[in-house]
Design a protein around this motif. Structure first.
Motif, short mmCIF file in Angstrom:
data_model
loop_
_atom_site.label_atom_id
_atom_site.label_comp_id
_atom_site.label_asym_id
_atom_site.label_seq_id
_atom_site.Cartn_x
_atom_site.Cartn_y
_atom_site.Cartn_z
N ALA A 1 -51.98 -15.55 -60.37
CA ALA A 1 -51.50 -16.23 -59.16
C ALA A 1 -51.18 -17.69 -59.49
N GLY A 2 -52.07 -18.32 -60.26
CA GLY A 2 -51.85 -19.71 -60.65
C GLY A 2 -50.59 -19.87 -61.48
N MET A 3 -50.37 -18.93 -62.43
CA MET A 3 -49.18 -19.01 -63.26
C MET A 3 -47.92 -18.85 -62.42
N CYS A 4 -47.94 -17.89 -61.50
CA CYS A 4 -46.76 -17.67 -60.66
C CYS A 4 -46.50 -18.87 -59.75
N ALA A 5 -47.58 -19.50 -59.29
CA ALA A 5 -47.43 -20.72 -58.49
C ALA A 5 -46.74 -21.79 -59.32
N ALA A 6 -47.16 -21.91 -60.58
CA ALA A 6 -46.54 -22.90 -61.47
C ALA A 6 -45.07 -22.58 -61.70
N VAL A 7 -44.76 -21.28 -61.84
CA VAL A 7 -43.36 -20.87 -62.05
C VAL A 7 -42.51 -21.30 -60.86
N VAL A 8 -43.00 -21.04 -59.66
CA VAL A 8 -42.25 -21.44 -58.46
C VAL A 8 -42.04 -22.95 -58.43
N ALA A 9 -43.11 -23.67 -58.70
CA ALA A 9 -43.03 -25.14 -58.63
C ALA A 9 -42.04 -25.67 -59.65
N VAL A 10 -42.08 -25.16 -60.87
CA VAL A 10 -41.18 -25.65 -61.91
C VAL A 10 -39.73 -25.35 -61.53
N LEU A 11 -39.49 -24.12 -61.04
CA LEU A 11 -38.13 -23.74 -60.70
C LEU A 11 -37.59 -24.57 -59.54
N LEU A 12 -38.43 -24.80 -58.54
CA LEU A 12 -37.98 -25.54 -57.36
C LEU A 12 -37.86 -27.03 -57.63
N THR A 13 -38.89 -27.60 -58.20
CA THR A 13 -38.97 -29.04 -58.34
C THR A 13 -38.20 -29.55 -59.56
N ASN A 14 -38.37 -28.87 -60.71
CA ASN A 14 -37.72 -29.38 -61.92
C ASN A 14 -36.31 -28.85 -62.11
N HIS A 15 -36.05 -27.63 -61.63
CA HIS A 15 -34.75 -27.03 -61.90
C HIS A 15 -33.88 -26.88 -60.68
N GLY A 16 -34.42 -27.17 -59.51
CA GLY A 16 -33.62 -27.13 -58.30
C GLY A 16 -33.07 -25.77 -57.93
N TRP A 17 -33.80 -24.71 -58.28
CA TRP A 17 -33.36 -23.36 -57.90
C TRP A 17 -33.37 -23.23 -56.37
N PRO A 18 -32.52 -22.34 -55.85
CA PRO A 18 -32.62 -22.03 -54.42
C PRO A 18 -33.98 -21.38 -54.12
N THR A 19 -34.46 -21.59 -52.91
CA THR A 19 -35.80 -21.13 -52.55
C THR A 19 -36.00 -19.64 -52.84
N TRP A 20 -35.05 -18.83 -52.32
CA TRP A 20 -35.24 -17.37 -52.43
C TRP A 20 -35.29 -16.93 -53.87
N ALA A 21 -34.42 -17.56 -54.71
CA ALA A 21 -34.35 -17.17 -56.12
C ALA A 21 -35.65 -17.52 -56.83
N ALA A 22 -36.19 -18.68 -56.53
CA ALA A 22 -37.43 -19.10 -57.18
C ALA A 22 -38.58 -18.17 -56.80
N ILE A 23 -38.64 -17.83 -55.51
CA ILE A 23 -39.72 -16.95 -55.04
C ILE A 23 -39.58 -15.56 -55.65
N ALA A 24 -38.36 -15.03 -55.61
CA ALA A 24 -38.13 -13.69 -56.16
C ALA A 24 -38.47 -13.66 -57.64
N PHE A 25 -38.07 -14.72 -58.36
CA PHE A 25 -38.33 -14.76 -59.80
C PHE A 25 -39.83 -14.80 -60.09
N ALA A 26 -40.54 -15.63 -59.29
CA ALA A 26 -41.99 -15.74 -59.53
C ALA A 26 -42.70 -14.41 -59.28
N ILE A 27 -42.28 -13.70 -58.21
CA ILE A 27 -42.90 -12.41 -57.92
C ILE A 27 -42.56 -11.41 -59.03
N ALA A 28 -41.32 -11.49 -59.53
CA ALA A 28 -40.92 -10.61 -60.63
C ALA A 28 -41.73 -10.91 -61.88
N VAL A 29 -41.96 -12.21 -62.15
CA VAL A 29 -42.77 -12.59 -63.32
C VAL A 29 -44.17 -12.00 -63.18
#
Lengths: 402, 261
Positions: free
Chosen positions: A93-121
């Motif tokens: 859960a912690g790793m997936c939280a970090a994935v979401v944060a990195v994608l949203l904050t550092n890479h500016g991914w769209p919200t849905w894409a970041a969430i979907a990617f984290a759940i897929a990870v």
């Protein structure tokens, strides 16, 4: 050859004496009753010690507090059902939280894409662990212990030297910090209750049609009215503060879906069979290995959602997200809710109730200004007490059945 | 297809099976008819289990022919046996303790309905329960009143009944039972033997492995004796004495004290 006499005690209610009736009551599956009684007692005690405990504001907070552990416990109960254990779900859960944060904050991914990617990870990580456990034959305890360490390492790597990453995304922040408008809460309640009533009625009709025994009508009426009344109470009460949190809708929605999956579908039946006797299930044609891998992936996907909730609660991810005693609390929640560590026993929504027990104790002790050391001791004691009660009742049942 | 009751349902001819240098089966012949209970007896190591496993598809014979319903078949695995209509109830029964009777009977072959696809289809619990009651009634099993109870609460005989009912439910034509009365009390043994008879009365062929000659003489129509992997005689129950069977099992020597009661 003649038919054989009954060697089991008669179970025709009308002919049972009081003693036999008590015996039958002890034998029966008590469902959520023990955990509900425990919850009522805990709430009563805390209300007596601090009159703020049962206020709408505090109960609203309690719902938010239960979110991460509750979501995690839903995955835990699935894994326990098939007689496995997954120690990695917390740090996953912690790793997936970090994935979401990195994608949203550092890479500016769209919200849905970041969430979907984290759940897929998350799901992929679960797939990997389940695959190793099943194909190589390593016990899940060991594989997921390895995962526990590895995913935490990935989380630390993602967060880098700062060790923390803020998340500004409105949607993610809103998961645990937004509330339903009053009308929508009531509408959802009405729809849910109507669906439940229809389900009870349809099941009754199906049994009547085949002239099978049905429960007394009063049971079904109670099964219809109790949740409706309880739901109305919850909605009305929470409306006294900000309203019903969206998080509660998410938790209940996912647990209803998983509840239907485990108790109403062929796949669910097979989960119980695998947990009960894996070899018997295999010989009966159940695709045991496939289903085991699937469950690890599903639990890991749910852990990713728990990670999202954690981000939403803190507006950030830190090195501690998903760590500490989080997973152990989720396992405790599932067990307090009646799941067996030996597999084949457990109900999804009862794990949520178990999580509510743990969150209530923490919340109550917080209100009383107790340190976290006290909380740990209390939670530990409750876990052991809950499992002891379960073990005693099970032994009685087994002794009577033999 | 012969419709006569006496035509063999299963016929084995010259079955041989070796494990390395050990010849477990040395050309065994066996015949089971519809509606007949055949008891398979023999001392430890006589080849009973090996023979049953050959029929059940747990392993294949090195030599010999298997004819099922008059046609030569290859029982290449448990799945193939099930497709032919051969069901095996092993001693450990292979049932899930935490599931109820209905769930155990239908395990792996649940009745389902729409809407979703694959294994996400909904269980037809009411329909399965009704079918379970029908099968149990046909078998005259009256001890399983509450088919919604977990199997863990059942007695040994009741569990055996669940395992046997499962074989019947799936339309098996031949049922193999491995020591069905081992470790059962008197009353439970009665029940299970009654169940075995009612299988035969339904027109199924039944092969029972047993060590207990008194049980064998109560339930079997014919008794086939194996000794050291070979046929050592077949007895019609009504025309033979336990002593004859014991003599065949032990190879002609009548041991004092080995008389079956």
């Amino acid at each position: 050859m003649s038919a054989v006499r009954a060697d089991a005690p008669g179970r025709d209610g009308a002919r049972l004496g009081l003693a036999a009736r008590l015996g039958a009551a002890r034998d029966a599956d008590w469902g959520p009753v023990p955990v509900l009684i425990g919850l009522a007692l805990i709430w009563l005690v805390f209300q007596l010690l601090n009159e703020n405990f049962l206020t709408a504001r505090n109960l609203s907070n309690l719902v938010l507090q239960v979110g991460v552990v509750g979501m995690l416990s839903l995955g835990v109960v699935l894994v326990l059902l098939i007689g496995e254990i997954d120690l990695s779900l917390g740090t996953l859960a912690g790793m997936c939280a970090a994935v979401v944060a990195v994608l949203l904050t550092n890479h500016g991914w769209p919200t849905w894409a970041a969430i979907a990617f984290a759940i897929a990870v998350g799901a992929a990580a679960g797939l990997l662990q389940g695959g190793i456990s099943v194909l190589v034959g390593v016990p899940s305890f060991v594989v997921t212990l390895g995962g526990f360490l590895a995913w935490q390492g990935v989380q630390l790597t993602l967060l880098g030297n700062a060790g923390e990453l803020r998340v500004e995304d409105e949607f993610v922040r809103g998961i645990a910090n937004s509330y339903l408008p009053s009308w929508l809460a009531w509408l959802l309640l009405v729809v849910a209750v109507a669906g439940w009533w229809a389900d009870v009625a349809l099941r009754r009709r199906a049994r009547t049609r085949l002239s099978l025994t049905t429960r007394p009508l009063s049971h079904d009426v109670a099964a219809c009215l109790a949740p409706a009344a309880f739901g109305a109470l919850v909605v009305a009460y929470l409306d006294g503060y900000f309203g019903v949190p969206w998080l509660l809708v998410v938790l209940i929605g996912i647990s209803v879906a998983l509840g239907a999956l485990t108790t109403r579908t062929q796949l669910g039946r097979h989960l119980f069979a695998i947990g009960g006797d894996r070899e018997a299930a295999r010989r009966a044609g159940v695709r045991v290995d496939q289903i085991r891998v699937l469950v690890f992936a599903l639990a890991a996907g749910l852990a990713a959602v728990a990670g999202l909730i954690a981000v939403s609660r803190q507006f950030a991810v830190s090195t501690g997200t998903g760590g500490g005693t989080l997973l152990l609390e989720a396992i405790a929640a599932a067990v307090i809710g009646g799941a067996s560590l030996f597999g084949g026993q457990g109900r999804v929504y009862q794990a949520l109730l178990g999580a509510l027990v743990i969150a209530s104790v923490e919340n109550g002790l917080d209100l009383l200004g107790k340190p976290s050391s006290t909380k740990d001791i209390a939670t530990g004691a409750i876990l052991v007490a809950a499992v002891s009660i379960d073990a005693i009742s099970r032994r009685r049942r087994a002794a009577r059945g033999a | 297809m012969p419709a006569v009751n006496s035509a063999p349902l299963l016929r084995l001819e010259g079955i041989r099976k070796s494990y390395g240098a050990v010849h477990a089966l040395n050309g065994v012949d066996l015949e089971v008819r519809r509606g007949e209970v055949l008891a398979l007896v023999g001392d430890n190591g006589a080849g009973k289990s090996t023979l049953v496993k050959t029929i059940a598809g747990a392993h294949t014979a090195d030599e010999g022919r298997i004819l099922f319903e008059g046609d030569e078949v290859r029982v290449s695995g448990p799945q193939a046996a099930a497709e032919l209509g051969i069901a095996t109830v092993y001693q450990d029964l292979a049932i899930c303790d935490n599931l109820d009777v209905v769930a155990n009977l239908f395990l792996g072959r649940e009745q389902v309905k729409a809407p979703l696809a694959g294994r996400l289809r909904r269980l037809s619990n009411a329909a399965m329960e009704q079918r379970t009651r029908e099968v149990l009634a046909e078998l005259s099993v009256t001890t399983l009143r509450d088919v919604r109870r977990p199997v863990s609460g059942l007695s040994g005989g009741q569990r055996q009944a669940v395992a046997v009912a499962r074989a019947v439910l799936w339309g098996s034509k031949l049922v193999l039972l491995d020591e069905p009365t081992a470790a059962l009390g008197v009353e439970q043994t009665d029940m299970v033997l009654g169940l075995v008879r009612s299988l035969a009365e339904r027109g199924l062929g039944v092969i029972v492995i047993s060590h207990n000659l008194s049980d064998v003489f109560r339930v079997a129509d014919r008794i086939a004796v194996l000794r050291l992997g070979r046929n050592a005689g077949t007895f019609v129950r009504a025309e033979s004495e336990p002593d004859d069977v014991v003599a065949a099992i032990t190879g002609g020597r009548l041991l004092s004290g080995a008389k079956a009661s």
